[in-house]
Structure formats: structure tokens, C-alpha cells
Design an enzyme around this catalytic site. Structure first.
Site, PDB file in Angstrom:
ATOM      1  N   ARG A  32     -18.842  28.642 -24.001  1.00 20.15           N
ATOM      2  CA  ARG A  32     -19.291  27.611 -24.939  1.00 20.15           C
ATOM      3  C   ARG A  32     -20.419  26.744 -24.384  1.00 20.15           C
ATOM      4  O   ARG A  32     -20.663  25.637 -24.879  1.00 20.15           O
ATOM      5  CB  ARG A  32     -18.124  26.728 -25.410  1.00 20.15           C
ATOM      6  CG  ARG A  32     -17.056  27.499 -26.186  1.00 20.15           C
ATOM      7  CD  ARG A  32     -16.107  26.533 -26.894  1.00 20.15           C
ATOM      8  NE  ARG A  32     -15.169  27.267 -27.733  1.00 20.15           N
ATOM      9  CZ  ARG A  32     -13.971  27.654 -27.345  1.00 20.15           C
ATOM     10  NH1 ARG A  32     -13.558  27.362 -26.125  1.00 20.15           N
ATOM     11  NH2 ARG A  32     -13.171  28.309 -28.156  1.00 20.15           N
ATOM     12  N   LYS A  34     -34.851  26.752 -28.900  1.00 20.65           N
ATOM     13  CA  LYS A  34     -34.463  27.911 -29.703  1.00 20.65           C
ATOM     14  C   LYS A  34     -34.105  29.075 -28.785  1.00 20.65           C
ATOM     15  O   LYS A  34     -34.875  29.429 -27.899  1.00 20.65           O
ATOM     16  CB  LYS A  34     -35.600  28.339 -30.631  1.00 20.65           C
ATOM     17  CG  LYS A  34     -35.765  27.491 -31.873  1.00 20.65           C
ATOM     18  CD  LYS A  34     -36.808  28.127 -32.788  1.00 20.65           C
ATOM     19  CE  LYS A  34     -36.940  27.389 -34.092  1.00 20.65           C
ATOM     20  NZ  LYS A  34     -37.939  28.037 -34.982  1.00 20.65           N
ATOM     21  N   GLU A  70     -50.774  31.541 -29.698  1.00 17.18           N
ATOM     22  CA  GLU A  70     -49.910  30.398 -29.992  1.00 17.18           C
ATOM     23  C   GLU A  70     -50.626  29.083 -29.712  1.00 17.18           C
ATOM     24  O   GLU A  70     -50.375  28.073 -30.376  1.00 17.18           O
ATOM     25  CB  GLU A  70     -48.604  30.487 -29.186  1.00 17.18           C
ATOM     26  CG  GLU A  70     -47.652  31.585 -29.648  1.00 17.18           C
ATOM     27  CD  GLU A  70     -46.903  31.243 -30.931  1.00 17.18           C
ATOM     28  OE1 GLU A  70     -47.089  30.123 -31.466  1.00 17.18           O
ATOM     29  OE2 GLU A  70     -46.125  32.090 -31.407  1.00 17.18           O
ATOM     30  N   LYS A  97     -45.965  20.507 -29.387  1.00 15.32           N
ATOM     31  CA  LYS A  97     -44.689  21.073 -29.815  1.00 15.32           C
ATOM     32  C   LYS A  97     -43.546  20.092 -29.563  1.00 15.32           C
ATOM     33  O   LYS A  97     -42.638  19.962 -30.398  1.00 15.32           O
ATOM     34  CB  LYS A  97     -44.413  22.393 -29.104  1.00 15.32           C
ATOM     35  CG  LYS A  97     -43.112  23.025 -29.599  1.00 15.32           C
ATOM     36  CD  LYS A  97     -42.901  24.447 -29.167  1.00 15.32           C
ATOM     37  CE  LYS A  97     -41.649  25.019 -29.812  1.00 15.32           C
ATOM     38  NZ  LYS A  97     -41.369  26.400 -29.380  1.00 15.32           N
ATOM     39  N   GLU A 119     -35.103  22.157 -37.138  1.00 20.34           N
ATOM     40  CA  GLU A 119     -35.974  22.840 -38.092  1.00 20.34           C
ATOM     41  C   GLU A 119     -35.516  22.655 -39.535  1.00 20.34           C
ATOM     42  O   GLU A 119     -35.496  23.591 -40.337  1.00 20.34           O
ATOM     43  CB  GLU A 119     -36.082  24.335 -37.766  1.00 20.34           C
ATOM     44  CG  GLU A 119     -37.323  24.994 -38.349  1.00 20.34           C
ATOM     45  CD  GLU A 119     -37.494  26.444 -37.924  1.00 20.34           C
ATOM     46  OE1 GLU A 119     -37.866  27.257 -38.762  1.00 20.34           O
ATOM     47  OE2 GLU A 119     -37.256  26.749 -36.731  1.00 20.34           O
ATOM     48  N   ARG A 158     -40.501  20.812 -38.422  1.00 19.15           N
ATOM     49  CA  ARG A 158     -40.621  21.887 -37.439  1.00 19.15           C
ATOM     50  C   ARG A 158     -40.981  23.228 -38.079  1.00 19.15           C
ATOM     51  O   ARG A 158     -41.464  24.136 -37.395  1.00 19.15           O
ATOM     52  CB  ARG A 158     -39.322  22.006 -36.626  1.00 19.15           C
ATOM     53  CG  ARG A 158     -39.441  22.945 -35.426  1.00 19.15           C
ATOM     54  CD  ARG A 158     -38.251  22.845 -34.496  1.00 19.15           C
ATOM     55  NE  ARG A 158     -38.366  23.791 -33.397  1.00 19.15           N
ATOM     56  CZ  ARG A 158     -37.538  23.849 -32.357  1.00 19.15           C
ATOM     57  NH1 ARG A 158     -36.533  22.997 -32.265  1.00 19.15           N
ATOM     58  NH2 ARG A 158     -37.710  24.743 -31.408  1.00 19.15           N
ATOM     59  N   ASN A 204     -44.012  27.702 -37.773  1.00 16.17           N
ATOM     60  CA  ASN A 204     -43.914  29.100 -38.201  1.00 16.17           C
ATOM     61  C   ASN A 204     -45.225  29.624 -38.789  1.00 16.17           C
ATOM     62  O   ASN A 204     -45.257  30.727 -39.340  1.00 16.17           O
ATOM     63  CB  ASN A 204     -42.790  29.256 -39.236  1.00 16.17           C
ATOM     64  CG  ASN A 204     -41.415  29.055 -38.633  1.00 16.17           C
ATOM     65  OD1 ASN A 204     -41.144  29.499 -37.521  1.00 16.17           O
ATOM     66  ND2 ASN A 204     -40.543  28.365 -39.355  1.00 16.17           N
ATOM     67  N   HIS A 249     -46.065  33.282 -38.653  1.00 15.26           N
ATOM     68  CA  HIS A 249     -44.909  34.016 -38.154  1.00 15.26           C
ATOM     69  C   HIS A 249     -44.211  34.875 -39.203  1.00 15.26           C
ATOM     70  O   HIS A 249     -43.562  35.853 -38.846  1.00 15.26           O
ATOM     71  CB  HIS A 249     -43.902  33.044 -37.524  1.00 15.26           C
ATOM     72  CG  HIS A 249     -44.313  32.581 -36.160  1.00 15.26           C
ATOM     73  ND1 HIS A 249     -45.499  31.924 -35.919  1.00 15.26           N
ATOM     74  CD2 HIS A 249     -43.695  32.687 -34.956  1.00 15.26           C
ATOM     75  CE1 HIS A 249     -45.588  31.640 -34.631  1.00 15.26           C
ATOM     76  NE2 HIS A 249     -44.516  32.090 -34.032  1.00 15.26           N
ATOM     77  N   HIS A 284     -43.833  38.355 -37.697  1.00 15.16           N
ATOM     78  CA  HIS A 284     -42.532  38.933 -37.350  1.00 15.16           C
ATOM     79  C   HIS A 284     -42.309  40.264 -38.061  1.00 15.16           C
ATOM     80  O   HIS A 284     -41.758  41.211 -37.488  1.00 15.16           O
ATOM     81  CB  HIS A 284     -41.402  37.968 -37.706  1.00 15.16           C
ATOM     82  CG  HIS A 284     -41.210  36.874 -36.707  1.00 15.16           C
ATOM     83  ND1 HIS A 284     -40.342  35.820 -36.901  1.00 15.16           N
ATOM     84  CD2 HIS A 284     -41.767  36.664 -35.491  1.00 15.16           C
ATOM     85  CE1 HIS A 284     -40.372  35.015 -35.856  1.00 15.16           C
ATOM     86  NE2 HIS A 284     -41.232  35.505 -34.986  1.00 15.16           N
ATOM     87  N   HIS A 331     -46.078  40.064 -29.403  1.00 14.89           N
ATOM     88  CA  HIS A 331     -45.739  38.990 -30.338  1.00 14.89           C
ATOM     89  C   HIS A 331     -46.968  38.179 -30.741  1.00 14.89           C
ATOM     90  O   HIS A 331     -47.231  37.959 -31.927  1.00 14.89           O
ATOM     91  CB  HIS A 331     -44.683  38.074 -29.715  1.00 14.89           C
ATOM     92  CG  HIS A 331     -44.348  36.882 -30.560  1.00 14.89           C
ATOM     93  ND1 HIS A 331     -43.596  36.962 -31.704  1.00 14.89           N
ATOM     94  CD2 HIS A 331     -44.700  35.571 -30.429  1.00 14.89           C
ATOM     95  CE1 HIS A 331     -43.477  35.762 -32.241  1.00 14.89           C
ATOM     96  NE2 HIS A 331     -44.136  34.899 -31.494  1.00 14.89           N
TER      97      HIS A 331
END
Length: 361
Positions: A122, A144, A186, A226, A236, A240, A244, A247, A251, A263
Site C-alpha cells: 500500500r 503520475k 515535451e 509543470k 487532473e 492539469r 495532454n 497526447h 498515444h 513517445h
């Protein structure tokens, strides 16, 4: 000189440190934030041979019993199966909730190791030591973590902040130009979202060598931007989402390309295609897409792909986690420094990407 960015969140505060040669002092740096305990250094078959042994030695000298864990390099390792293999290795080495993980590598390692850290017992402590430009300016900051499924990228994941991010721009010296450029995609993205002096700075980059020469400034500006967004919207739920930009398309084609597109290359294509599309629709200021494309083109990034528009492309987009209630929120630029969201119903995606959609509804 050490550049520093603080990420101050409601439940956690940590620092991002940027300094040439920092990777040679990780034991000392870690001892300032962690008590002695077992540490697993997770890396891959490309980065591991370059840095893993020296990091292990530093940690042991600083009083941390360190273990080396290595996975195959590449996006295929960012999987549930690899995560389970790492869980079993931690169990075999008797790791408890008092121990920690060091993510040593690029974005795949950061996402994977962070996911393992967030879910093992956890949650155990972890720090990011990103060695690729892409990871240094983007994926190592913000919390993330994720693994992929065959249906999409980052489908299973958590928000789990590191205890620190240690960035050494000298690690970029081992990267081929292709992967310097990939990370720079990026940086261009964040400069476009930020506008102002950051946008002007990326306009002064004309070759991958320029990126490495100005790495500290580019990394610091990217991380600071960022961090500001993450502080305002950690999970998000609003602001936020602008990160993207590019993206949704990126993606989808990255998954279709099955490893032939990096990427950042996929994101470059996504930004270029989307910006031109929104400019054609009259929502993006004239000339913006040209300026964006020029920045990407200067360092050799791709701008288009034949994968866009295929049936599999639309299937991947509809399966994207940014699909909310049958609508896909696309991030676009009104102009540099003014990002916005445009919701497109999934049943109108093909019409929208064809450039023939009416934007009245």
C-alpha cells in the site's frame, strides 16, 4: 550551481534538484531525506550498465543496504507482468514499508517503479532519478505512475508523489540525438502552453546540440511550469488536463507503431497535426502552427504519420482515458500561452479529424 524547484502540495512537499554531476552524489542526497533502510534501485538493460553499479555503491557507503533490480529496456516493460515480477523481487529481498525504491532511468522506469512503489504494501517511499530528457522535463514530476494494457497506455495507475527528484543533465551526454529531440518535444509543448519568455527560448533552439548546451535552463523552465500546474490541480480534475496537448493523437499512434515511434516523436506528430487542424477551424491564431512546427522540425522531429485516420487509430482514441461520457477533451492553443479545451463527441471524431466538421455545436 544547483537549480531547485519546490512542488508544494496539500499532503506533500518535495524538491526537484537540477545539477550537473548530481548522479555521483545520490547517497549523500538521499541520506538527507531518508533514514537508513533497504533501497531497491530499479533500472533497465540500457541505463543499468551505465549508472546502476555506481549508484548502488554510493547508497551502501551512505548506509543504505541497496539491491539492484533490472528490467528489459523499452515500453513493453511498462506492464502488469513486469510489475508483478518486481513485487516478487521485493518480497524475496524482505522489503517492508520502511524501505524505499529509486527509479533510475527514463520515463518507462519512472512510471513503472513509481507504480510498484505506490502499490507494494500500500505504498513505500521512492525517489526519481531520471536519466532521459523526456523523463527529466515531464514524467518524473507530478506523481503520475502507471502500467499499460494492450488496449491503451497508462490505463492502470496511481497518483503517487516521490520524496525527491534528482536531475543530472550530464546523463544526456549518453543519449543519441534522436532521444534528445524526443524529450525536447515535451519542452516545446510546455513552452507553447506557457508562452512568453519560455516560448521565445525554444525559438532559439536549432539543433539537438543546442538542447544539451542549454539543458539546465530548459529543464528548469519545464519543471517549474509543470510544477505550477500540478500544484494547482494534482489529480487532473481541471487545469492539469492542458498538459495532454498532443497526447490524444500521440498515444494512439504510439500504440499503433508498436515501438517504432518514441513517445516524444508521437507527441510531436500529435501537436503538429492538432494545431494545424484547429488553426484551419479558426480557433488557433494564424501562424501559431507554423511557429510550433518550426520548433519541432529544427531538431528533426516527425510531423505526420500515416497511422492517423485508420480504424485502429479511432479505436485507440475512443479507448483513451481522457474520454469522458462520450466526449473527448482535446487541448489546443488559442495562441502560445493560451491553451484551451475543446470537447468532441466520440461519434464525430472521424468527421472532426477530417477537417470537415462544423464547430457550431
Amino acid at each position: 550551481m544547483t537549480l531547485e524547484v519546490s512542488v508544494n502540495l496539500p499532503d506533500k512537499t518535495y524538491k526537484v534538484l537540477i545539477h550537473r554531476g548530481l548522479i555521483h552524489h545520490l547517497g549523500n542526497r538521499l541520506s538527507r531525506i531518508w533514514r537508513p533502510g533497504k533501497v531497491a534501485v530499479i533500472s533497465d538493460s540500457t541505463v543499468g550498465p551505465l549508472y546502476q553499479d555506481q549508484v548502488i555503491r554510493q547508497l551502501r557507503t551512505a548506509g543504505f543496504p541497496a539491491t539492484s533490480l533490472k528490467v528489459p529496456a523499452g515500453e513493453s516493460s511498462k506492464s502488469w507482468e513486469t510489475a508483478v515480477t518486481l513485487y516478487r523481487a521485493l518480497i524475496d529481498h524482505h522489503f517492508t514499508r520502511s524501505d524505499g525504491i529509486v527509479a533510475l532511468g527514463g520515463g518507462v522506469i519512472g512510471d513503472l517503479a513509481g507504480f510498484v512503489a505506490s502499490t507494494y504494501m500500500r505504498g513505500i517511499a521512492f525517489v526519481q532519478v531520471p536519466t532521459s530528457l523526456l523523463a527529466q522535463v515531464d514524467s518524473s514530476v507530478g506523481g503520475k505512475t502507471a502500467v499499460n494494457l494492450d488496449t491503451g497506455k497508462n490505463i492502470v495507475g496511481t497518483f503517487y508523489q516521490p520524496d525527491a527528484v534528482f536531475i543530472d543533465p550530464d546523463t544526456l551526454e549518453t543519449l543519441p540525438d534522436r532521444y534528445i529531440a524526443e524529450g525536447y518535444a515535451e519542452i516545446v509543448k510546455m513552452s507553447a502552453l506557457s508562452g512568453g519568455s519560455f516560448w521565445e527560448t525554444t525559438g532559439q533552439i536549432h539543433h539537438p546540440e543546442d538542447i544539451v548546451a542549454r539543458a539546465e535552463v530548459l529543464i528548469q523552465k519545464s519543471v517549474a511550469f509543470k510544477a505550477r500546474i500540478v500544484i494547482a490541480d494534482e489529480k487532473e480534475s481541471g487545469l492539469r488536463q492542458i498538459l495532454n496537448f498532443g497526447h490524444t493523437i500521440g498515444h494512439a499512434i504510439e500504440l499503433q507503431a508498436k515501438g517504432t515511434l518514441a513517445h516524444g516523436e508521437a507527441i510531436s506528430i500529435g501537436m503538429a497535426r492538432l494545431s494545424q487542424l484547429f488553426e484551419n477551424y479558426g480557433l488557433t491564431e494564424s501562424g501559431t502552427s507554423r511557429s510550433l512546427i518550426q520548433r519541432l522540425q529544427e531538431v528533426g522531429l516527425p510531423l505526420d504519420s500515416s497511422l492517423i485516420g485508420t480504424s485502429d487509430f479511432y479505436h485507440k482514441i475512443i479507448s483513451d482515458k481522457k474520454n469522458h461520457g462520450g466526449r473527448l477533451n482535446l487541448v489546443y492553443l488559442k495562441k502560445p500561452g493560451e491553451p484551451a479545451l475543446y470537447p468532441v463527441p466520440t461519434d464525430r471524431l472521424q468527421l472532426f479529424f477530417s477537417g470537415k466538421n462544423s464547430l457550431e455545436s
